[in-house]
Design a protein around this motif. Structure first.
Motif, PDB file in Angstrom:
ATOM      1  N   TYR A 172     -28.194 -32.211 -14.333  1.00  0.00           N
ATOM      2  CA  TYR A 172     -29.340 -32.801 -15.022  1.00  0.00           C
ATOM      3  C   TYR A 172     -29.703 -31.966 -16.249  1.00  0.00           C
ATOM      4  CZ  TYR A 172     -31.646 -29.125 -12.313  1.00  0.00           C
ATOM      5  OH  TYR A 172     -31.987 -27.922 -11.755  1.00  0.00           O
ATOM      6  N   VAL A 218     -30.088 -37.398 -15.445  1.00  0.00           N
ATOM      7  CA  VAL A 218     -29.734 -36.941 -14.099  1.00  0.00           C
ATOM      8  C   VAL A 218     -28.417 -37.603 -13.731  1.00  0.00           C
ATOM      9  CG1 VAL A 218     -30.389 -36.858 -11.675  1.00  0.00           C
ATOM     10  CG2 VAL A 218     -32.139 -36.606 -13.448  1.00  0.00           C
ATOM     11  N   PRO A 239     -18.718 -40.265 -11.374  1.00  0.00           N
ATOM     12  CA  PRO A 239     -20.176 -40.493 -11.288  1.00  0.00           C
ATOM     13  C   PRO A 239     -20.489 -41.488 -10.174  1.00  0.00           C
ATOM     14  CG  PRO A 239     -19.386 -40.657 -13.556  1.00  0.00           C
ATOM     15  CD  PRO A 239     -18.176 -40.656 -12.681  1.00  0.00           C
ATOM     16  N   LYS A 240     -21.656 -41.320  -9.579  1.00  0.00           N
ATOM     17  CA  LYS A 240     -22.064 -42.220  -8.510  1.00  0.00           C
ATOM     18  C   LYS A 240     -22.795 -43.439  -9.035  1.00  0.00           C
ATOM     19  CE  LYS A 240     -22.124 -38.542  -5.084  1.00  0.00           C
ATOM     20  NZ  LYS A 240     -22.896 -37.817  -4.028  1.00  0.00           N
ATOM     21  N   SER A 265     -19.478 -31.863  -4.628  1.00  0.00           N
ATOM     22  CA  SER A 265     -20.455 -32.848  -5.079  1.00  0.00           C
ATOM     23  C   SER A 265     -21.671 -32.100  -5.593  1.00  0.00           C
ATOM     24  CB  SER A 265     -20.858 -33.798  -3.948  1.00  0.00           C
ATOM     25  OG  SER A 265     -19.754 -34.570  -3.525  1.00  0.00           O
ATOM     26  N   ALA A 266     -22.281 -32.640  -6.646  1.00  0.00           N
ATOM     27  CA  ALA A 266     -23.452 -31.979  -7.225  1.00  0.00           C
ATOM     28  C   ALA A 266     -24.217 -32.983  -8.070  1.00  0.00           C
ATOM     29  CB  ALA A 266     -23.036 -30.779  -8.066  1.00  0.00           C
ATOM     30  N   THR A 267     -25.457 -32.634  -8.328  1.00  0.00           N
ATOM     31  CA  THR A 267     -26.292 -33.422  -9.235  1.00  0.00           C
ATOM     32  C   THR A 267     -26.590 -32.565 -10.458  1.00  0.00           C
ATOM     33  OG1 THR A 267     -27.285 -34.685  -7.434  1.00  0.00           O
ATOM     34  CG2 THR A 267     -28.470 -34.626  -9.532  1.00  0.00           C
ATOM     35  N   PRO A 321     -25.615 -37.551 -10.731  1.00  0.00           N
ATOM     36  CA  PRO A 321     -24.936 -37.159  -9.491  1.00  0.00           C
ATOM     37  C   PRO A 321     -23.452 -37.532  -9.556  1.00  0.00           C
ATOM     38  CG  PRO A 321     -26.228 -39.148  -9.138  1.00  0.00           C
ATOM     39  CD  PRO A 321     -26.470 -38.740 -10.562  1.00  0.00           C
TER      40      PRO A 321
END
Length: 478
Positions: A324, A291, A352-353, A320-322, A293
């Motif tokens: 996976y 995953v 990346p966060k 912004s998006a996640t 984000p």
């Protein structure tokens, strides 16, 4: 008094050196050799206007974001008029829809009135039977007063444009004036058209036929025919003509970019062709059960002369998006692409966060434009591209295919393409003439030329003043 200006060959040569690139850039002809890449185009030669869905190679090798460096040349190197359409052209096709015909028998004493009808329908609106008013006097002779046509449920996007009638069985010569009315509920009838149909046969068996009732394209379900003149008769068949308009399926191209980790941070950077008009962006995850984000964006452009920030370049996000990739219940769950406004970037940045060890690839997707060009001049034709700073020569559609509507564009011949040709000479020629630089660099050359000219005039004025002062004092200038 004689004034002498000493000749300085070095200064003259320097001025010529400054002038040469700008003059050459202005005078150099626009030919296929000035472009880094070319695609041979194959056409039948039978059509004046031809189309081509831009191949992926055009976006990978063009040097301008708006495809200003795109050209179509004939075999003699003459440029051909062209335009780019950004959306898929709707597709149209003709349909023949057989009609169910229900004769209306009305009492002769009523003059063939068809105002009040008793109609039986199925649940989907299909006509089962049509009868006149139930209060007709018993034994009163009935006559054919009209016809009710059930066109059925029209296909999506279809509109009816007319009716074609087959002659009454056994009638060699027949003529009548018909009134057509339309309805969606068999209660309220609206005028549709009035036309004369006829079938004429001479002694030699030759026929003259006028068997179509035309009207403006529209969606309708039921049509009623009445006779304004002529003897009523049942036609052997009635067929409705319709035109169905369907949106062309969207075609997407895509490009996957490798990641480069930025120094001293989490950011991942991706070099991309500037001409790619990305409308979808996604992350390709190779690892399982991940995953990620992220923020997607670019680095701010630092104005010339501004010192670099000690904390690194400024990051400007626009999505912004996640993303996976998960395996659950034996099936893979993978995040789809993210929709963004059309974006042209030479460098994409993924932030990346959280810290990640992997370097996922970035996927860009776009809808290629369609090239529409006038196949004039001498075939074969060449699609050339790859020239930084080239002026935009695209024309409006009305100047390439005047009078063409959406239906005409949907039926254009599609050109074929040959193998991509990389023209090393094109880049070298542009570099040698100064035209391979960008437009701002050419402006710098012109400014340099202007400054040199002003400097030369100032030097000449200084020499003139010095000579005049020398003669007044009786001394000669150095």
């Amino acid at each position: 008094m004689t004034i002498h200006f000493p000749y300085r060959p070095g200064a003259a040569l320097a001025a010529l050196a400054l002038c040469a690139p700008a003059l050459h850039a202005a005078d150099a002809p626009d030919t296929p050799a000035r472009y880094t890449h070319a695609l041979p185009l194959q056409v039948s030669g039978k059509q004046a206007v031809v189309q081509l869905r831009l191949p992926r190679a055009v976006y990978l090798h063009a040097r301008t974001p708006d495809l200003a460096d795109l050209r179509v040349f004939d075999s003699a190197g003459a440029p051909q008029p062209f335009t780019l359409t950004g959306t898929a052209t709707p597709q149209q096709r003709n349909l023949d829809l057989p009609c169910k015909v229900f004769p209306i028998q009305a009492p002769a004493r009523d003059g063939g009135r068809v105002d009040d009808l008793q109609v039986r329908l199925t649940k989907d609106g299909t006509v089962v039977s049509v009868t006149p008013r139930p209060d007709a006097a018993p034994g009163n002779a009935e006559a054919l007063a009209g016809l009710v046509l059930d066109l059925g449920t029209l296909p999506q996007g279809a509109q009816v444009t007319g009716l074609t009638l087959a002659p009454p069985p056994g009638a060699r010569n027949y003529s009548a004036q018909l009134i057509a009315e339309a309805s969606d509920d068999l209660q309220d009838w609206q005028p549709l058209a009035e036309n004369t149909v006829s079938w004429l046969v001479n002694a030699s068996g030759e026929t003259v036929t006028s068997n179509r009732i035309a009207f403006p394209a529209q969606r309708l379900r039921y049509v009623r025919l009445r006779w304004a003149d002529g003897k009523p008769a049942e036609f052997a068949a009635v067929t409705a003509q319709a035109v169905q308009t369907q949106d062309a399926p969207q075609q997407w191209d895509e490009l996957t970019l490798p990641a480069v980790r930025a120094a001293g941070g989490r950011d991942l950077t991706y070099a991309a062709p500037l001409a790619v008009p990305a409308e979808r962006v996604g992350v390709v995850l190779r690892e399982q059960n991940v995953v990620l984000p992220v923020a997607i964006g670019r680095y701010a452009t630092r104005p010339p002369g501004m010192p670099a920030q000690t904390t690194g370049p400024e990051f400007i996000p626009f999505a912004s998006a996640t993303f996976y990739r998960l395996n659950q219940d034996g099936a893979a769950r993978v995040a789809g692409d993210v929709a963004i406004p059309e974006t042209h970037l030479a460098q994409w940045v993924l932030r990346p966060k959280a810290d990640v060890a992997a370097t996922p690839e970035l996927r860009l997707r776009w809808r290629p434009a369609t090239l529409v060009f006038l196949a004039g001049g001498k075939p074969p034709y060449t699609l050339a591209f790859g020239r930084a700073g080239a002026p935009d020569t695209q024309l409006p559609l009305a100047q390439v295919a005047p009078g063409f509507d959406a239906r005409d564009l949907g039926r254009l011949e599609t050109a074929g393409t040959g193998e991509l040709v990389e023209q090393q000479g094109g880049a070298a020629a542009d570099a040698g003439s100064g035209t391979g630089t960008t437009a701002p660099n050419r402006v710098k050359w012109l400014w340099a030329l202007l400054v040199a000219g002003v400097g030369a005039l100032g030097w000449m004025a200084w020499r003139l003043v010095t000579q005049l002062k020398g003669e007044d004092t009786g001394t000669a200038p150095d």
